[in-house]
Design a protein around this motif. Structure first.
Motif, PDB file in Angstrom:
ATOM      1  N   MET A   1       8.362   0.469   9.647  1.00 34.39           N
ATOM      2  CA  MET A   1       7.595   0.570   8.410  1.00 34.39           C
ATOM      3  C   MET A   1       8.523   0.568   7.198  1.00 34.39           C
ATOM      4  O   MET A   1       8.200  -0.027   6.173  1.00 34.39           O
ATOM      5  CB  MET A   1       6.756   1.855   8.478  1.00 34.39           C
ATOM      6  CG  MET A   1       5.750   1.955   7.389  1.00 34.39           C
ATOM      7  SD  MET A   1       4.510   0.667   7.614  1.00 34.39           S
ATOM      8  CE  MET A   1       3.311   1.145   6.454  1.00 34.39           C
ATOM      9  N   ARG A   2       9.654   1.246   7.330  1.00 35.90           N
ATOM     10  CA  ARG A   2      10.606   1.272   6.222  1.00 35.90           C
ATOM     11  C   ARG A   2      11.151  -0.121   5.924  1.00 35.90           C
ATOM     12  O   ARG A   2      11.422  -0.449   4.770  1.00 35.90           O
ATOM     13  CB  ARG A   2      11.766   2.212   6.533  1.00 35.90           C
ATOM     14  CG  ARG A   2      11.397   3.663   6.521  1.00 35.90           C
ATOM     15  CD  ARG A   2      12.607   4.524   6.790  1.00 35.90           C
ATOM     16  NE  ARG A   2      12.231   5.918   6.853  1.00 35.90           N
ATOM     17  CZ  ARG A   2      13.071   6.869   7.187  1.00 35.90           C
ATOM     18  NH1 ARG A   2      14.323   6.592   7.489  1.00 35.90           N
ATOM     19  NH2 ARG A   2      12.669   8.115   7.223  1.00 35.90           N
ATOM     20  N   ALA A   3      11.307  -0.914   6.971  1.00 38.87           N
ATOM     21  CA  ALA A   3      11.815  -2.272   6.766  1.00 38.87           C
ATOM     22  C   ALA A   3      10.823  -3.114   5.969  1.00 38.87           C
ATOM     23  O   ALA A   3      11.228  -3.928   5.128  1.00 38.87           O
ATOM     24  CB  ALA A   3      12.102  -2.924   8.115  1.00 38.87           C
ATOM     25  N   LEU A   4       9.543  -2.937   6.217  1.00 37.64           N
ATOM     26  CA  LEU A   4       8.533  -3.681   5.459  1.00 37.64           C
ATOM     27  C   LEU A   4       8.531  -3.277   3.988  1.00 37.64           C
ATOM     28  O   LEU A   4       8.411  -4.120   3.100  1.00 37.64           O
ATOM     29  CB  LEU A   4       7.145  -3.455   6.064  1.00 37.64           C
ATOM     30  CG  LEU A   4       6.903  -4.087   7.429  1.00 37.64           C
ATOM     31  CD1 LEU A   4       5.531  -3.672   7.954  1.00 37.64           C
ATOM     32  CD2 LEU A   4       6.997  -5.590   7.334  1.00 37.64           C
ATOM     33  N   VAL A   5       8.674  -1.992   3.725  1.00 38.25           N
ATOM     34  CA  VAL A   5       8.713  -1.507   2.348  1.00 38.25           C
ATOM     35  C   VAL A   5       9.959  -2.039   1.643  1.00 38.25           C
ATOM     36  O   VAL A   5       9.902  -2.485   0.497  1.00 38.25           O
ATOM     37  CB  VAL A   5       8.654   0.036   2.319  1.00 38.25           C
ATOM     38  CG1 VAL A   5       8.884   0.563   0.904  1.00 38.25           C
ATOM     39  CG2 VAL A   5       7.331   0.532   2.861  1.00 38.25           C
ATOM     40  N   ALA A   6      11.088  -2.014   2.336  1.00 34.74           N
ATOM     41  CA  ALA A   6      12.333  -2.520   1.748  1.00 34.74           C
ATOM     42  C   ALA A   6      12.240  -4.018   1.480  1.00 34.74           C
ATOM     43  O   ALA A   6      12.713  -4.498   0.444  1.00 34.74           O
ATOM     44  CB  ALA A   6      13.508  -2.213   2.680  1.00 34.74           C
ATOM     45  N   ALA A   7      11.629  -4.760   2.376  1.00 34.75           N
ATOM     46  CA  ALA A   7      11.468  -6.198   2.169  1.00 34.75           C
ATOM     47  C   ALA A   7      10.534  -6.471   1.000  1.00 34.75           C
ATOM     48  O   ALA A   7      10.790  -7.368   0.190  1.00 34.75           O
ATOM     49  CB  ALA A   7      10.938  -6.846   3.443  1.00 34.75           C
ATOM     50  N   ALA A   8       9.470  -5.701   0.878  1.00 36.95           N
ATOM     51  CA  ALA A   8       8.543  -5.884  -0.231  1.00 36.95           C
ATOM     52  C   ALA A   8       9.218  -5.560  -1.559  1.00 36.95           C
ATOM     53  O   ALA A   8       9.050  -6.283  -2.544  1.00 36.95           O
ATOM     54  CB  ALA A   8       7.311  -5.011  -0.030  1.00 36.95           C
ATOM     55  N   ILE A   9       9.992  -4.494  -1.599  1.00 35.19           N
ATOM     56  CA  ILE A   9      10.707  -4.125  -2.829  1.00 35.19           C
ATOM     57  C   ILE A   9      11.739  -5.187  -3.173  1.00 35.19           C
ATOM     58  O   ILE A   9      11.947  -5.516  -4.341  1.00 35.19           O
ATOM     59  CB  ILE A   9      11.353  -2.735  -2.669  1.00 35.19           C
ATOM     60  CG1 ILE A   9      10.262  -1.673  -2.613  1.00 35.19           C
ATOM     61  CG2 ILE A   9      12.324  -2.444  -3.802  1.00 35.19           C
ATOM     62  CD1 ILE A   9      10.769  -0.292  -2.278  1.00 35.19           C
ATOM     63  N   GLY A  10      12.372  -5.773  -2.178  1.00 29.78           N
ATOM     64  CA  GLY A  10      13.370  -6.806  -2.422  1.00 29.78           C
ATOM     65  C   GLY A  10      12.760  -8.116  -2.894  1.00 29.78           C
ATOM     66  O   GLY A  10      13.390  -8.875  -3.626  1.00 29.78           O
ATOM     67  N   LEU A  11      11.518  -8.399  -2.497  1.00 26.64           N
ATOM     68  CA  LEU A  11      10.877  -9.655  -2.873  1.00 26.64           C
ATOM     69  C   LEU A  11      10.179  -9.604  -4.223  1.00 26.64           C
ATOM     70  O   LEU A  11       9.907 -10.648  -4.803  1.00 26.64           O
ATOM     71  CB  LEU A  11       9.863 -10.066  -1.797  1.00 26.64           C
ATOM     72  CG  LEU A  11      10.469 -10.584  -0.499  1.00 26.64           C
ATOM     73  CD1 LEU A  11       9.358 -10.872   0.497  1.00 26.64           C
ATOM     74  CD2 LEU A  11      11.295 -11.816  -0.739  1.00 26.64           C
ATOM     75  N   VAL A  12       9.913  -8.438  -4.732  1.00 24.22           N
ATOM     76  CA  VAL A  12       9.210  -8.318  -6.015  1.00 24.22           C
ATOM     77  C   VAL A  12       9.982  -8.990  -7.152  1.00 24.22           C
ATOM     78  O   VAL A  12       9.404  -9.781  -7.900  1.00 24.22           O
ATOM     79  CB  VAL A  12       8.892  -6.839  -6.329  1.00 24.22           C
ATOM     80  CG1 VAL A  12       8.484  -6.651  -7.770  1.00 24.22           C
ATOM     81  CG2 VAL A  12       7.795  -6.346  -5.406  1.00 24.22           C
ATOM     82  N   PRO A  13      11.298  -8.747  -7.333  1.00 22.50           N
ATOM     83  CA  PRO A  13      12.003  -9.440  -8.418  1.00 22.50           C
ATOM     84  C   PRO A  13      12.025 -10.957  -8.246  1.00 22.50           C
ATOM     85  O   PRO A  13      11.940 -11.703  -9.229  1.00 22.50           O
ATOM     86  CB  PRO A  13      13.425  -8.877  -8.362  1.00 22.50           C
ATOM     87  CG  PRO A  13      13.331  -7.631  -7.590  1.00 22.50           C
ATOM     88  CD  PRO A  13      12.167  -7.786  -6.671  1.00 22.50           C
ATOM     89  N   VAL A  14      12.117 -11.422  -7.030  1.00 22.72           N
ATOM     90  CA  VAL A  14      12.129 -12.868  -6.781  1.00 22.72           C
ATOM     91  C   VAL A  14      10.792 -13.477  -7.176  1.00 22.72           C
ATOM     92  O   VAL A  14      10.739 -14.518  -7.846  1.00 22.72           O
ATOM     93  CB  VAL A  14      12.452 -13.155  -5.299  1.00 22.72           C
ATOM     94  CG1 VAL A  14      12.331 -14.631  -4.994  1.00 22.72           C
ATOM     95  CG2 VAL A  14      13.840 -12.642  -4.950  1.00 22.72           C
ATOM     96  N   LEU A  15       9.706 -12.841  -6.785  1.00 23.81           N
ATOM     97  CA  LEU A  15       8.379 -13.359  -7.137  1.00 23.81           C
ATOM     98  C   LEU A  15       8.149 -13.314  -8.645  1.00 23.81           C
ATOM     99  O   LEU A  15       7.568 -14.241  -9.216  1.00 23.81           O
ATOM    100  CB  LEU A  15       7.302 -12.557  -6.407  1.00 23.81           C
ATOM    101  CG  LEU A  15       7.260 -12.738  -4.891  1.00 23.81           C
ATOM    102  CD1 LEU A  15       6.243 -11.786  -4.274  1.00 23.81           C
ATOM    103  CD2 LEU A  15       6.926 -14.166  -4.527  1.00 23.81           C
ATOM    104  N   LEU A  16       8.615 -12.255  -9.306  1.00 25.03           N
ATOM    105  CA  LEU A  16       8.468 -12.172 -10.757  1.00 25.03           C
ATOM    106  C   LEU A  16       9.271 -13.267 -11.447  1.00 25.03           C
ATOM    107  O   LEU A  16       8.813 -13.862 -12.426  1.00 25.03           O
ATOM    108  CB  LEU A  16       8.902 -10.796 -11.254  1.00 25.03           C
ATOM    109  CG  LEU A  16       7.963  -9.647 -10.912  1.00 25.03           C
ATOM    110  CD1 LEU A  16       8.563  -8.331 -11.380  1.00 25.03           C
ATOM    111  CD2 LEU A  16       6.602  -9.861 -11.509  1.00 25.03           C
ATOM    112  N   PHE A  17      10.464 -13.561 -10.946  1.00 29.17           N
ATOM    113  CA  PHE A  17      11.287 -14.626 -11.531  1.00 29.17           C
ATOM    114  C   PHE A  17      10.617 -15.979 -11.356  1.00 29.17           C
ATOM    115  O   PHE A  17      10.586 -16.791 -12.282  1.00 29.17           O
ATOM    116  CB  PHE A  17      12.680 -14.620 -10.889  1.00 29.17           C
ATOM    117  CG  PHE A  17      13.562 -15.711 -11.400  1.00 29.17           C
ATOM    118  CD1 PHE A  17      14.109 -15.623 -12.670  1.00 29.17           C
ATOM    119  CD2 PHE A  17      13.836 -16.829 -10.627  1.00 29.17           C
ATOM    120  CE1 PHE A  17      14.920 -16.636 -13.152  1.00 29.17           C
ATOM    121  CE2 PHE A  17      14.636 -17.831 -11.097  1.00 29.17           C
ATOM    122  CZ  PHE A  17      15.188 -17.740 -12.365  1.00 29.17           C
ATOM    123  N   VAL A  18      10.061 -16.238 -10.193  1.00 32.37           N
ATOM    124  CA  VAL A  18       9.378 -17.513  -9.944  1.00 32.37           C
ATOM    125  C   VAL A  18       8.168 -17.658 -10.859  1.00 32.37           C
ATOM    126  O   VAL A  18       7.934 -18.726 -11.430  1.00 32.37           O
ATOM    127  CB  VAL A  18       8.967 -17.622  -8.456  1.00 32.37           C
ATOM    128  CG1 VAL A  18       8.022 -18.778  -8.229  1.00 32.37           C
ATOM    129  CG2 VAL A  18      10.206 -17.771  -7.585  1.00 32.37           C
TER     130      VAL A  18
END
Length: 46
Positions: free
Chosen positions: A1-18
């Motif tokens: 579960m922690r890995a999913l949260v970490a992946a989601a937090i890591g993808l948020v800046p990428v999605l905002l940049f796109v």
């Protein structure tokens, strides 16, 4: 579960940049051609 949260937090800046790049639509540098690269009409046969 922690890995999913970490992946989601890591993808948020990428999605905002796109989203930012897609909405700003920066013009290309240098001169551009007025003729489009792709056309529906192939023009007269040579």
């Amino acid at each position: 579960m922690r890995a999913l949260v970490a992946a989601a937090i890591g993808l948020v800046p990428v999605l905002l940049f796109v989203l930012l790049v897609s909405t700003v639509d920066l013009p290309p540098d240098g001169p551009t051609s007025p003729r489009p690269l792709l056309t529906a009409d192939p023009g007269p046969k040579k």
